[in-house]
Design an enzyme around this catalytic site. Structure first.
Site, PDB file in Angstrom:
ATOM      1  N   PRO A 258       0.826  -1.212   0.000  1.00 54.12           N
ATOM      2  CG  PRO A 258      -0.558  -1.476   1.825  1.00 54.12           C
ATOM      3  CD  PRO A 258       0.675  -2.011   1.222  1.00 54.12           C
ATOM      4  N   PRO A 259       0.258   2.417  -0.356  1.00 49.83           N
ATOM      5  CG  PRO A 259      -1.132   3.955  -1.392  1.00 49.83           C
ATOM      6  CD  PRO A 259      -1.125   2.597  -0.792  1.00 49.83           C
ATOM      7  N   GLY A 260       2.622   4.699   1.165  1.00 46.76           N
ATOM      8  CA  GLY A 260       3.113   5.171   2.463  1.00 46.76           C
ATOM      9  C   GLY A 260       3.769   4.103   3.311  1.00 46.76           C
ATOM     10  CE  LYS A 263       4.686   0.853  -2.729  1.00 41.88           C
ATOM     11  NZ  LYS A 263       3.871   1.443  -1.671  1.00 41.88           N
ATOM     12  CB  THR A 264       9.394   6.107  -2.642  1.00 43.88           C
ATOM     13  OG1 THR A 264       8.169   5.762  -3.256  1.00 43.88           O
ATOM     14  CG2 THR A 264      10.169   7.037  -3.520  1.00 43.88           C
ATOM     15  CB  SER A 582     -12.309 -12.570  -0.506  1.00 48.41           C
ATOM     16  OG  SER A 582     -12.356 -11.179  -0.628  1.00 48.41           O
ATOM     17  CE  LYS A 625      -9.335  -9.545   2.178  1.00 49.68           C
ATOM     18  NZ  LYS A 625      -9.673 -10.821   1.559  1.00 49.68           N
TER      19      LYS A 625
HETATM   20  P1  ADP Z   1       5.538   4.611  -0.629  1.00 49.79           P
HETATM   21  O1  ADP Z   1       6.603   4.783  -1.668  1.00 49.79           O
HETATM   22  O2  ADP Z   1       5.398   3.199  -0.145  1.00 49.79           O
HETATM   23  O3  ADP Z   1       4.233   5.207  -0.999  1.00 49.79           O
HETATM   24  P2  ADP Z   1       7.138   6.485   0.883  1.00 49.79           P
HETATM   25  O4  ADP Z   1       8.479   5.851   0.759  1.00 49.79           O
HETATM   26  O5  ADP Z   1       6.841   7.666   0.035  1.00 49.79           O
HETATM   27  O6  ADP Z   1       6.011   5.389   0.685  1.00 49.79           O
HETATM   28  O7  ADP Z   1       6.920   6.843   2.424  1.00 49.79           O
HETATM   29  C1  ADP Z   1       6.143   7.933   2.889  1.00 49.79           C
HETATM   30  C2  ADP Z   1       6.837   8.576   4.084  1.00 49.79           C
HETATM   31  O8  ADP Z   1       6.768   7.723   5.223  1.00 49.79           O
HETATM   32  C3  ADP Z   1       8.311   8.830   3.840  1.00 49.79           C
HETATM   33  O9  ADP Z   1       8.647  10.060   4.454  1.00 49.79           O
HETATM   34  C4  ADP Z   1       8.999   7.697   4.565  1.00 49.79           C
HETATM   35  O10 ADP Z   1      10.293   8.017   4.957  1.00 49.79           O
HETATM   36  C5  ADP Z   1       8.072   7.468   5.758  1.00 49.79           C
HETATM   37  N1  ADP Z   1       8.107   6.073   6.225  1.00 49.79           N
HETATM   38  C6  ADP Z   1       7.317   5.053   5.808  1.00 49.79           C
HETATM   39  N2  ADP Z   1       7.645   3.905   6.435  1.00 49.79           N
HETATM   40  C7  ADP Z   1       8.680   4.207   7.272  1.00 49.79           C
HETATM   41  C8  ADP Z   1       9.468   3.423   8.175  1.00 49.79           C
HETATM   42  N3  ADP Z   1       9.262   2.107   8.340  1.00 49.79           N
HETATM   43  N4  ADP Z   1      10.443   4.058   8.861  1.00 49.79           N
HETATM   44  C9  ADP Z   1      10.656   5.388   8.699  1.00 49.79           C
HETATM   45  N5  ADP Z   1       9.950   6.182   7.870  1.00 49.79           N
HETATM   46  C10 ADP Z   1       8.972   5.596   7.147  1.00 49.79           C
END
Ligand code: ADP
Length: 675
Positions: A258-260, A263-264, A582, A625
């Site tokens: 999921p977003p956030g 991954k990035t 499901s 879920k």
């Molecule tokens: P995605 O690419 O999965 O959508 P991002 O890499 O953009 O997510 O993450 C969103 C923000 O949340 C970033 O500032 C990231 O550093 C922070 N973040 C997410 N997970 C963690 C984690 N496990 N530890 C520290 N910071 C995190």
């Protein structure tokens, strides 16, 4: 590949004398001094020849000048050195990210395997028809810790290459030999073992045979008698060049979740750990192939594509490219995105990537590609086969609070200039923000809301007399800072209604709850389905209804309850297309609740596929879920027994503070759900 560099002969062209102050003089000087691969050099020479014949006032003149200028400024022979230390990579990943233990381990294993591949003892084959020469070389390189084999002619060498399961890193071959000469061997090698580099050594050195060997793909050329130290240095240079690329070879890392969920930022951390430049390519923003491959120079305003542009910007041939949201390639994308990305990601093909503007093959084999994908099912199978998938799970509330405390709050303090004030948000405040102001699997919303609070504090502090005063933020003051709660705990609020059941669904944004609503009315035996249901979901609804009809007596219903009746099943958020099997069990329970007039507890959530005979089949996305059920305030989750082992393997902080009940059949589920 080590390139044969050559320089243009100094110009004796009268049209290029400095007195004329032509822009061509500067260009010519740059071409003379440039270190370029031979193929690029040849192209640039021919473009420059054309340019000289052009009228400098013609519209094509600046286009041609810009083209040569761009080619000259490409980092053709520049790459950064990869830092292959796994302990360093581990430190960087740990420093920037909380938790994600499994993800980090899989990434380190992936890097370790690639690193080890690059660190294996180099594998050499020495081909010479003079026994003393080949034995001397074998002795020399074995002493230098090389894994060395010998062959007396091209034919023997070819057999040796075919027999070996691991390709030779380098073949050092004599040119003139009986049975099969060095040039023929070279041609065979470039076909059957393209990753092997060839150094040609001969006593019959002439410039033309050297050029011939290099044209046919030799990496280097030395004359006999060979100076061993020179040969050793050449071999080491070639190996070093090959090793720069090792981390990029092999399957492509693909992060899904999921977003956030970082991954990035993990991709960024990997690039920084290895010491590569980082480029983020947002795939959803690309609408045609030209955005990636550029336009032919014949177009007005033609430009290179994003890949070439980014390599130009980074100034190295081996950066890390993040292909962000690879599954979001637009439906309106002109061209075949799947084959385009296969070409880019496949090491067999991407060493000769073509950009239409560049009009020269570009070697992308040193680029490290990482992809992120929200929904894997949207990728074509050949593309998915190229990817090494790593799943990023949804966060639990404990993890969100930890990430908030350790990373997001310090980051927002810095971003909003609050170092002197150091505002404090304790666990209770963070939990309130998570519960009332976000509804997500990752931490993007949490990050945004912390930012909102801190910006308000920054403003208040500027307006007040005491600019260093650290305000207390409590659960109570959060509402005054962020406004009324944005989300409610849907499953915990509102009355229980007959015919309305809480189900659990997986979406690309993580898990969510969804209420299945059913109604019965006078009609003509119709099953009405609304809410943009996909084919599989529609079939689940029909299966559930047939099951209930065939078990009417057992459920204390009239056998003819469906006569002169319509049944309507609706899944809210009609604008969002839903599909998948499901929800079958939840639809069956919603129908039983409706028809038997027994209210369904909103705080009980169901996920399970059902068969026509009422058996429950396992479902996916369990962590997502269960966490969604907890977020929505559910107190109990019903799941198929066949998911039990998987659920037991989930971290304790996912499965704690919610009851999980496993069932095999709809009968059993009905029994437990209503009692
Ligand atoms: P995605 O690419 O999965 O959508 P991002 O890499 O953009 O997510 O993450 C969103 C923000 O949340 C970033 O500032 C990231 O550093 C922070 N973040 C997410 N997970 C963690 C984690 N496990 N530890 C520290 N910071 C995190």
């Amino acid at each position: 590949m080590v390139f044969f560099h050559k320089k243009l002969p100094p110009s004796d062209d009268a049209s290029l004398q400095p007195s004329e102050n032509s822009p061509l003089i500067d260009l010519k000087l740059r071409i003379d001094n440039a270190q370029l691969p031979s193929i690029v050099q040849e192209k640039i020479v021919s473009e420059f020849d054309k340019l000289q014949k052009m009228d400098s006032l013609s519209a094509d003149f600046p286009i041609a000048v810009n083209y040569i200028d761009f080619i000259l400024s490409m980092p053709w022979l520049k790459s950064t050195k990869d830092n292959l230390s796994i302990s360093h990579a581990e430190q960087v990943l740990q420093r920037h990210h909380h938790g994600l233990q499994l993800v980090k381990e899989r990434i380190l294993e992936f890097l370790a395997a690639r690193t080890l591949k690059g660190k294996q003892k180099p594998h050499l084959l020495i081909v010479d028809d003079e026994p003393v020469s080949r034995q001397n070389l074998q002795y020399f390189f074995t002493e230098k810790k090389f894994n060395t084999q010998i062959a007396a002619n091209g034919k023997e060498a070819l057999e040796c290459i075919k027999k070996n399961s691991r390709p030779f890193d380098i073949v050092i071959t004599d040119l003139k030999m009986d049975v099969m000469d060095g040039i023929t061997l070279l041609q065979h090698i470039s076909r059957i073992s393209p990753e092997t580099e060839v150094i040609v050594v001969t006593g019959h050195a002439t410039v033309s045979s050297a050029v011939d060997a290099l044209r046919k793909g030799a990496a280097h050329y030395l004359t006999k008698p060979v100076q061993l130290d020179r040969l050793h240095t050449t071999v080491k240079d070639i190996l070093e060049n090959k090793n720069k690329m090792t981390i990029s070879r092999g399957p492509v890392l693909c992060f899904t979740g999921p977003p956030g969920t970082a991954k990035t930022s993990i991709a960024r951390a990997i690039a920084s750990a290895i010491g590569k430049g980082f480029v983020r390519l947002y795939i959803a923003g690309l609408h045609d192939e030209a955005a990636i491959r550029g336009h032919r120079r014949t177009y007005v305003g033609a430009m290179p594509g994003r890949i070439v542009n980014e390599i130009h910007r980074v100034g190295a041939m081996n950066p890390c490219f993040l292909l962000d949201e690879l599954d979001k390639i637009g439906k309106d994308f002109r061209g075949d995105p799947s084959s385009l990305f296969l070409e880019i990601l496949d090491p067999e093909q991407n060493s000769t990537f073509t950009d239409h503007y560049l009009d020269l093959p570009l070697d992308l084999s040193g680029v490290m590609f990482i992809a992120t994908v929200n929904d894997l099912s949207k990728l074509s199978t050949p593309l998915r086969d190229r990817l090494e998938i790593i799943e990023f799970p949804s966060y639990t509330d404990d993890e969100k609070r930890m990430i908030g405390k350790q990373y997001l709050i310090p980051k927002q303090i810095l971003e909003n200039g609050l170092e002197d004030i150091q505002p404090k948000l304790d666990d209770l405040c963070l939990q309130k923000i998570i519960d009332d102001y976000t509804r997500e699997s990752g931490v993007r919303g949490l990050d945004r809301e912390i930012g909102n609070i801190f910006r308000k504090i920054a403003r208040t502090s500027l307006e007040s007399d005491d600019q260093h005063h650290s305000p207390t933020i409590s659960e109570e003051t959060i509402a005054s800072l962020l406004g009324p709660p944005k989300y409610r705990r849907d499953a915990a609020e509102g009355p229980d209604v007959a015919g309305v059941v809480t189900s659990l669904v997986w979406t690309e944004f993580g898990g969510e709850i969804m209420f299945i609503e059913t109604l019965k009315m006078r009609g003509s035996n119709k099953l009405i389905l609304t809410g943009s249901l996909g084919e599989i979901l529609q079939e689940s609804a029909q299966t559930a209804l047939s099951y209930v009809r065939s078990h009417a007596l057992q459920l204390n219903l009239q056998e003819d309850f469906f006569d002169n009746t319509d049944i309507h099943i609706h899944l809210p958020a009609g604008a969002v297309t839903k599909d998948g099997p499901s929800a079958g069990a939840a639809i069956a329970i919603a129908l039983i609740s409706l028809l038997t007039k027994r209210p369904a507890c909103r705080q009980y959530a169901i996920s399970g596929e059902m068969t026509l005979s009422g058996q429950l089949l396992p479902v996916g996305g369990l962590q997502e879920k269960i966490l969604a059920a907890k977020r929505a305030g559910a107190i109990k989750v019903f799941l198929p027994s066949k998911n039990k082992e998987e659920v037991n393997a989930l971290p304790a902080n996912v499965t704690n503070s919610i009851a999980i009940s496993f069932v095999d059949t709809i009968d059993e589920l009905t029994e437990l759900f209503f009692n």
